[in-house]
Design an enzyme around this catalytic site. Structure first.
Site, short mmCIF file in Angstrom:
data_model
loop_
_atom_site.label_atom_id
_atom_site.label_comp_id
_atom_site.label_asym_id
_atom_site.label_seq_id
_atom_site.Cartn_x
_atom_site.Cartn_y
_atom_site.Cartn_z
N ARG A 240 0.85 -1.19 0.00
CA ARG A 240 0.00 0.00 0.00
C ARG A 240 0.88 1.24 0.00
O ARG A 240 1.95 1.27 0.59
CB ARG A 240 -0.92 0.02 1.24
CG ARG A 240 -2.16 -0.85 1.12
CD ARG A 240 -3.11 -0.31 0.05
NE ARG A 240 -4.34 -1.07 -0.05
CZ ARG A 240 -4.56 -2.10 -0.83
NH1 ARG A 240 -3.57 -2.54 -1.61
NH2 ARG A 240 -5.73 -2.70 -0.88
N GLU A 269 -2.78 8.25 -5.62
CA GLU A 269 -2.82 7.50 -6.88
C GLU A 269 -3.86 8.08 -7.83
O GLU A 269 -5.00 8.28 -7.42
CB GLU A 269 -3.11 6.02 -6.59
CG GLU A 269 -1.98 5.38 -5.78
CD GLU A 269 -2.21 3.90 -5.51
OE1 GLU A 269 -3.35 3.41 -5.73
OE2 GLU A 269 -1.26 3.22 -5.08
N HIS A 288 -0.31 0.20 -9.61
CA HIS A 288 -1.10 -0.54 -8.62
C HIS A 288 -1.84 -1.69 -9.31
O HIS A 288 -3.05 -1.84 -9.19
CB HIS A 288 -2.10 0.39 -7.92
CG HIS A 288 -2.56 -0.16 -6.60
ND1 HIS A 288 -2.99 0.65 -5.57
CD2 HIS A 288 -2.69 -1.44 -6.14
CE1 HIS A 288 -3.34 -0.10 -4.54
NE2 HIS A 288 -3.17 -1.37 -4.87
#
Length: 323
Positions: A240, A269, A288
């Protein structure tokens, strides 16, 4: 468990998921399935008995406003995007898929280690920009073979990654995870326990971050921790964003204290184009997508579809329940 109830339930798929999972839900006569592209989606707070989410937040105000909501299905392992406390207040079941994308994330961790060690992205840039001769020097390239890898957090994905690295590259494995009981370490001869983060960073050639983001882990990999790293250490984070201090990492890369880094996750993000890490040739970024392989996306979607349907009728698998 939820009480048994055979009445038809409405499931809102608020994000696109694999076609096989959608077909599974639509084949269940007990369910009314509303997909992400349906005009009814705006009414999910009034109509939904269950929602399935992928890559989006579900804040407490939405959970409290949902009149019929009984089940929240999170496509993936992390539930930091869902206000679990608000769900608990209302007795809403929260589900995730903690197992199905582990292989994909572990493989990406290894990929980032190899790519950072061999400076693959920078080498590709040189080939495309008349830098062939410079690239052939292999400046800054490292091997994984028989080097030492450390894991911050030693759960399922970390252990899978460690198995790959141990078997393929004969790497020595070190781990820091104060939540694991002492008996675990006593029973294992394939991993060395690090007593502190500083000890792990000082001893290892590679470090992989494998933690959920919580108030305790946010900013855990700080300037001070990075300053204790073995010079030239290669850092990978596929867990994360926000666990690694990104400004401190950029500085450590610029000074050479950290030799290279690869990250699949960021605090914000997507990161801004002006993010200091993105201009560094020793840094590799991916969007991601650790769990986003064709195989994993099908497994995750089908599992969360199955578990959401089962939870609505009182038979969810306990190991998929977060709340």
């Amino acid at each position: 468990m939820l009480p048994m109830n055979d009445a038809r339930k409405t499931v809102f798929l608020r994000s696109p998921i694999h076609d096989d999972a959608v077909a599974f839900l639509k084949a269940d006569a007990r369910l009314d399935v509303v997909t992400w592209d349906n005009a009814r989606m705006d009414n999910w707070r009034e109509e939904a008995d269950a929602v399935i989410l992928r890559g989006m937040d579900l804040p407490g105000e939405d959970i409290r406003a949902a009149k019929r909501l009984k089940v929240i299905g999170r496509h993936g392992a992390g539930v930091d995007s869902v206000d679990v406390a608000a769900a608990r207040e209302r007795g809403i079941v929260v589900l995730n898929t903690p197992f199905e994308n582990s292989q994909s994330v572990a493989e990406l961790s290894v990929t980032l280690m190899l790519s950072a060690a061999r400076r693959v992205v920078y080498a590709d840039h040189l080939v495309r920009n008349d830098g062939w001769a410079e690239g052939r020097k292999g400046k800054g390239c490292r091997e994984l073979f028989r080097n030492r890898v450390g894991f911050v957090g030693y759960g399922r994905i970390a252990r899978m990654t460690a198995d790959i690295l141990r078997n393929a590259f004969e790497m020595e494995v070190v781990a820091y995870d104060p939540k694991i009981p002492a008996e675990f370490w006593q029973e294992r001869d394939d991993v060395v326990r690090a007593d502190t983060l500083g000890d792990l960073f000082a001893a290892c050639d590679f470090v992989s971050i494998n933690l959920p983001r919580t108030p305790e882990t946010t900013g855990l990999i700080s300037e001070a921790v990075l300053g204790q790293a073995k010079p030239g250490l290669i850092l990978v984070n596929t867990s994360r964003g926000g666990i690694v201090d990104e400004v401190a990492l950029a500085t450590a890369l610029e000074t050479g204290q950290i030799g290279a880094a690869g990250m699949d996750v960021f605090e914000q993000e997507p990161p801004a184009p002006t993010h200091p890490l993105l201009s560094l040739p020793t840094f590799i970024a991916t969007p991601h997508y650790g769990g986003a392989t064709e195989e994993s996306l099908r497994r995750v979607a089908c599992s969360i579809a199955r578990e959401t349907a089962q939870a609505l009728f009182g038979t969810a698998t306990e190991s998929y329940r977060v709340a």
